[in-house]
Design a protein around this motif. Structure first.
Motif, PDB file in Angstrom:
ATOM      1  N   PRO A 281      33.621 -17.760   9.939  1.00 19.51           N
ATOM      2  CA  PRO A 281      34.070 -16.926   8.037  1.00 19.51           C
ATOM      3  C   PRO A 281      34.248 -18.480   7.274  1.00 19.51           C
ATOM      4  O   PRO A 281      35.411 -18.807   7.710  1.00 19.51           O
ATOM      5  CB  PRO A 281      34.786 -15.792   8.096  1.00 19.51           C
ATOM      6  N   LYS A 282      33.529 -18.575   5.913  1.00 17.56           N
ATOM      7  CA  LYS A 282      34.256 -19.299   5.682  1.00 17.56           C
ATOM      8  C   LYS A 282      35.199 -18.433   4.680  1.00 17.56           C
ATOM      9  O   LYS A 282      35.397 -17.259   4.429  1.00 17.56           O
ATOM     10  CB  LYS A 282      32.838 -19.564   4.197  1.00 17.56           C
ATOM     11  N   HIS A 319      25.035 -13.224   3.673  1.00 22.23           N
ATOM     12  CA  HIS A 319      24.934 -13.914   5.170  1.00 22.23           C
ATOM     13  C   HIS A 319      26.280 -14.094   5.437  1.00 22.23           C
ATOM     14  O   HIS A 319      26.801 -14.420   6.279  1.00 22.23           O
ATOM     15  CB  HIS A 319      24.168 -15.534   5.296  1.00 22.23           C
ATOM     16  N   GLU A 320      27.280 -14.054   4.892  1.00 21.01           N
ATOM     17  CA  GLU A 320      28.434 -14.839   4.200  1.00 21.01           C
ATOM     18  C   GLU A 320      29.153 -13.592   4.666  1.00 21.01           C
ATOM     19  O   GLU A 320      29.401 -12.857   3.466  1.00 21.01           O
ATOM     20  CB  GLU A 320      28.934 -15.578   3.405  1.00 21.01           C
ATOM     21  N   GLN A 321      29.803 -13.344   5.727  1.00 24.46           N
ATOM     22  CA  GLN A 321      31.126 -12.113   5.118  1.00 24.46           C
ATOM     23  C   GLN A 321      32.293 -12.124   6.028  1.00 24.46           C
ATOM     24  O   GLN A 321      32.138 -13.432   7.031  1.00 24.46           O
ATOM     25  CB  GLN A 321      30.217 -11.720   6.557  1.00 24.46           C
ATOM     26  N   GLU A 322      32.930 -11.228   6.174  1.00 20.83           N
ATOM     27  CA  GLU A 322      34.016 -11.939   6.173  1.00 20.83           C
ATOM     28  C   GLU A 322      34.347 -11.673   7.924  1.00 20.83           C
ATOM     29  O   GLU A 322      35.667 -12.695   8.023  1.00 20.83           O
ATOM     30  CB  GLU A 322      34.909 -10.037   6.082  1.00 20.83           C
TER      31      GLU A 322
END
Lengths: 378, 638
Positions: A281-282, A319-322
């Motif tokens: 993740p980011k 698309h960026e989830q935790e």
């Protein structure tokens, strides 16, 4: 009394529209509570001519219909034991694969004699004339509903001829005709009914459904044959959007990406195993923008870019989830590790960056060769 | 009237032109003439030529005023703008002689040209019609913007107007404004004489802002050349051009999360290695996609200062948008004239087309639209001429939107009136209609522009009254202010604002009603923008539906200002048809007031009472199902 109860359930229904199960439970509850008033124990009904269905060798639709015909013709005048017959027929439906067939249900209703069960006065009508027979058909309708079989107007005529217009089965029929069409097309991800038998078609439906979160997703079908050294020669249904490609391109190549799965997704009574390609993740940016501060708005001179923040910074995508960034999703014909490897090789063609990133396979269950499983217990 | 004339006084300040000095210097620093006679004659000739050129009279400008249209969002009205600008008597006399020549040129001599090439352009060059704002020593006319706009309008009578305007506004004009002296010396004469065509390469595929411009330029190892690579789209005149003005990113400065692109403009010879172009299939327009593969550009060919590209783009776009006013006015006038001819032609005794209500209504609308766009264009040009460094970015955008949109509308009306014959591709009406669409869509679509217009205004409002908005958005923390505010806006909520600007005192008395309408609209605009900022805060950036409405209001208000000022001036000084201009101004103000009233009402009502929310939900559904989703009306469920 009945109507009062119905109304109270109706209000519950409104709170949770999506769940057709809830409705079914409500109706079941009403039926049983009504039955409890008039009817005795359920076990008492099951004195069926045993073995009529169970002992058949060929279990298919034709033999099922044939059995019903045999029963009707055996005792054309009195048709003794018809309630028990219907119960045993209902019980065996799934084995014959006819539980979704409206014509079979009609044939079963047609077993009952016409005219005899119609109440002649108001007292008979209110106190459930021929309760055992009425309850039997209510159970039949209930089974139809559980299987998602919608009755038609011919069935209304049949019920009218058997139980009259005050009969409980007819009331149940009307309720079914009110609700079932409303629920029939309520699913936000429609699946054809019956779902396709072909595994590939089913996988395509499943992957389309999963990737519908991003309208730009494209579903592609790869063949493992195209990859040299592949062992499993099977198909791979994969979905990726332009945004996901971009995210993969920007991904730090020192961090590994994970192939995870198989997870299950259900399409009516069938399920498909799918796998995801997930990255680390980011850090999700905290949205600490002061919405009250309207100074310094930036004018987007070069085209519209909604949704934007005041400073025109990019929003995080779905698309960026935790727990990670989802780069792609797939289902393969065999769900085997080798087919997943072929999938990664195919993805590399569109995402050259993937060749430089370490890939870890963390498959939760032993890869089997069954993708599509049929639901067994209902 | 006296007041109007008084405001118009220009102080003539005679100032020695720097350019004049430069030329004198350059002649004196030339190498000593060789003995050969030809060389001497040549110099003599050159000197004679130079001595004939008289530098134009210096025109002094008044000090900068606050931006006019942006201030309307705050409810402030600069009455000075109601005084419609005009040219000096001697300037207009000179201009008119030029215009008769130009008209003769475009309507007769060049009317057969269908190709925009050097042959065609050289005719323009002979009359000094390229690079109009270039100095007199650079073979230009040193026009001010009003003159420039008027000459462009006349040039746009020619059918190749789109090519002409792109070459002038986005080509030569860039060089005139930003080119260094050496660059001008080398190339400007070449272009102004019409020997070469310039294309403008800015747009790129998938460029949502300048940060992701894909065309890059880097210095070569020996630092004598820039190496350019990338692809530019929608280059007008791309195929026929000899030189290209290319914007490329030369550096991307990254500071924390901020990225600041450094954009630089280059003048690139089309014959340089590595340039390839493909043409778009657009009817009657030379539109191309141009690729640069490691194209070398001499270091001297940088236009302006390296890294100043962004400022240049914005300022060029302003003037380009303004030039749409002139080209669309020309086109609309043409539509009106052609339609008039058509109606006269088609009228017979049995079918008195001329006198039918239907036709009159439509012709009236076309005339009104054209009148308004013409007034706005020359008002803005005048403002630019009159005040030093005046901010007119909002006004220019309004003009682009209004003139192109109304031209399409006019062409539509015309198409409807002409009917079936207009289906033929070669029919004049069909041609004009197709052309009008090009102005509405080329480079930036009008929908997009509308959002920009509204946001430009709201940015100004937000910067000015940010504190008030913060208070209004947090009523529970600021009770006393909120009660004050409620008292102050009580009349606005009733849609009955108090008129106190006394705009009618700046106009002819018979325009009282329209002046009041204008003021009403200004108050409503202020109210509308305050509501939006209060309701959405910084989130207003994404409320495009309401932004569109707000843009509609400001566009109408600016148009009202322009027509009122113009009509009042014409009537006061007794111009021909002045009385009809008054009538048209009144008519236009009626229209505009209605539109503003309705738009602000919808803004006030919010998304639930209007249809906005419904549209959003429907659109989401459509995207989810990737197409038109309702099942066929004949389908059955059971």
């Amino acid at each position: 009394m009945f109507h009062k109860m119905w109304r109270s359930y109706f209000t519950i229904l409104h709170k949770d529209r999506n769940s057709s199960k809830c409705v079914r439970n409500c109706i079941k509850h009403i039926n049983t509570s009504v039955v409890c008033l008039s009817n005795g124990k359920k076990e008492a009904k099951e004195v069926a001519p045993k073995g009529l269905f169970e002992n058949l060798q060929n279990k298919n639709r034709d033999t099922y219909i044939e059995t019903i015909k045999i029963f009707v013709n055996r005792d054309a005048i009195y048709r003794r034991g018809h309630v028990d017959f219907i119960y045993s027929a209902l019980k065996n439906m799934e084995e014959f694969g006819v539980q979704k067939d409206l014509k079979v249900y009609k044939a079963l209703i047609d077993v009952l004699p016409k005219g005899k069960f119609i109440p002649q006065n108001i007292i008979q009508a209110e106190f459930m004339h021929y309760p055992k027979q009425q309850q039997c058909i209510i159970d039949l309708l209930e089974q139809m509903e559980d299987n998602g079989v919608m009755p038609d107007y011919e069935m209304e005529d049949m019920l009218l001829n058997i139980f009259g217009k005050k009969g409980f089965p007819l009331r149940k029929f009307w309720r079914m005709m009110y609700w079932m069409p409303k629920f029939k097309n309520l699913s936000p991800w429609p699946v054809p009914n019956p779902p396709p038998d072909d595994m590939l078609d089913l996988a395509k439906l499943a992957i389309d459904r999963i990737s519908s979160i991003d309208a730009q997703s494209k579903t592609t079908i790869y063949h493992a044959n195209d990859i040299t050294d592949s062992i499993d020669h099977t198909w791979i249904v994969s979905a990726q959007s332009t945004k996901q490609k971009m995210l993969l391109q920007e991904y730090n190549e020192k961090d590994p990406v994970y192939v995870e799965g198989g997870f299950k997704v259900w399409l009516r009574s069938k399920s498909v195993n799918y796998f995801v390609l997930r990255g680390k993740p980011k850090p999700i940016k905290e949205d600490n923008e002061d919405n009250d501060n309207v100074s310094g708005l930036e004018v987007p001179y070069f085209g519209l870019k909604p949704p934007v923040k005041k400073s025109l910074s990019l929003n995080t995508s779905q698309h960026e989830q935790e727990d990670g960034i989802i780069f792609s999703v797939c289902a393969t014909g065999t769900s085997s590790k080798d087919s997943l490897l072929s999938w990664i090789r195919h993805l590399e063609k569109d995402n050259p960056k993937l060749a430089t990133i370490p890939i870890v396979f963390t498959l939760k269950q032993m890869p089997g060769d069954v993708t599509v499983t049929e639901e067994t217990d209902s | 009237m006296l007041q109007i004339m008084g405001k118009r006084c220009f102080n003539q300040v005679v100032k020695k032109r720097t350019i004049y000095k430069q030329v004198l210097n350059s002649t004196s620093t030339q190498p000593v003439a060789k003995d050969s006679e030809t060389e001497f004659n040549k110099q003599l000739k050159q000197y004679e030529e130079l001595s004939k050129i008289a530098p134009k009279r210096a025109r002094a400008k008044k000090p900068q005023r606050k931006p006019f249209a942006k201030n309307l969002f705050l409810g402030n009205f600069d009455e000075e703008i109601l005084t419609y600008p005009q040219l000096e008597k001697e300037d207009i006399d000179e201009l008119e002689t030029t215009l008769t020549q130009v008209e003769k040129l475009t309507k007769q001599e060049l009317s057969n040209y269908k190709q925009f090439d050097a042959n065609f352009l050289q005719n323009f060059g002979d009359y000094k019609l390229i690079g109009l704002q270039a100095g007199t020593f650079e073979n230009g006319r040193e026009c001010n913007i009003s003159e420039h706009t008027k000459i462009m309008e006349t040039l746009c009578h020619h059918r190749l107007r789109n090519n002409i305007i792109h070459n002038e506004q986005l080509g030569v004009q860039v060089l005139v404004k930003y080119g260094s002296d050496s660059l001008k010396k080398e190339f400007l004469g070449y272009f102004t004489s019409g020997k070469g065509i310039v294309g403008f390469c800015m747009a790129e595929d998938k460029m949502s802002n300048l940060t992701n411009m894909a065309t890059k330029a880097a210095l070569s190892a020996d630092k004598k050349e820039w190496i350019l690579s990338g692809e530019k789209i929608w280059v007008v005149n791309g195929n026929k051009s000899d030189f290209l003005i290319v914007f490329a990113m030369t550096d991307l400065v990254e500071r924390d999360e901020l990225q600041i692109p450094k954009i630089t403009a280059f003048l690139v010879n089309k014959n340089s290695p590595g340039i390839s172009s493909t043409q778009y299939d657009v009817n009657n327009l030379d539109l191309s996609k141009i690729r640069f593969d490691n194209t070398p550009v001499p270091i001297g060919n940088v236009i302006g200062v390296e890294g100043d590209g962004e400022k240049m783009i914005l300022s060029i776009m302003n003037e380009f948008r303004l030039s749409y006013g002139s080209v669309c006015t020309a086109l609309s006038k043409k539509i009106a004239n052609k339609l008039c001819d058509y109606v006269i032609e088609e009228t017979t005794d049995e079918n008195l087309l001329l006198k039918t209500d239907a036709v009159r209504d439509k012709i009236g609308q076309i005339t009104l639209n054209t009148f308004a766009m013409e007034s706005m264009t020359y008002l803005t040009a005048g403002i630019l001429d009159m005040y030093e460094n005046q901010d007119v970015e909002l006004e220019a955008a309004i003009i682009k939107y209004f003139s192109s949109q109304k031209t399409v509308e006019n062409a539509n009306i015309c198409l409807n009136l002409v009917g079936t014959p207009a289906l033929e591709e070669s029919h004049w009406c069909n041609k004009l209609h197709r052309e009008s669409l090009k102005y509405a869509t080329l480079h930036e679509t009008n929908d997009n522009l509308k959002v920009i217009i509204a946001l430009m205004g709201l940015k100004y409002v937000g910067d000015t009254i940010s504190d008030q908005i913060r208070i209004a958005r947090n009523p529970l923390f600021n009770a006393p202010e909120i009660f004050k505010r409620m008292w102050n806006i009580r009349k606005d909520i009733e849609d009955n604002p108090k008129l106190k600007l006394k705009l009618n005192e700046c106009l002819h008395p018979s325009l009282l009603m329209s002046a009041n309408n204008l003021e009403y609209c200004i108050h409503r605009l202020k109210f509308g923008s305050e509501i939006l900022l209060t309701r959405y805060g910084a989130e207003i950036m994404n409320q495009h539906i309401d932004l569109n409405r707000l843009a509609d209001c400001i566009i109408n208000i600016y148009a009202m200002t322009a027509v009122l000022g113009r009509a009042s001036r014409s009537y006061c000084i007794g111009l021909q048809h002045g009385d009809f201009e008054m009538l048209m101004a009144n008519a236009f103000c009626n229209y505009a007031k209605e539109a503003v009233q309705l738009n602000i009402k919808k803004i006030y009502e919010g998304p639930c009472q209007t249809n906005d929310e419904n549209h959003r939900v429907i659109a989401k559904r459509l995207v989810k199902f990737k197409g038109y989703f309702p099942v066929h009306p004949l389908s059955r469920n059971f």
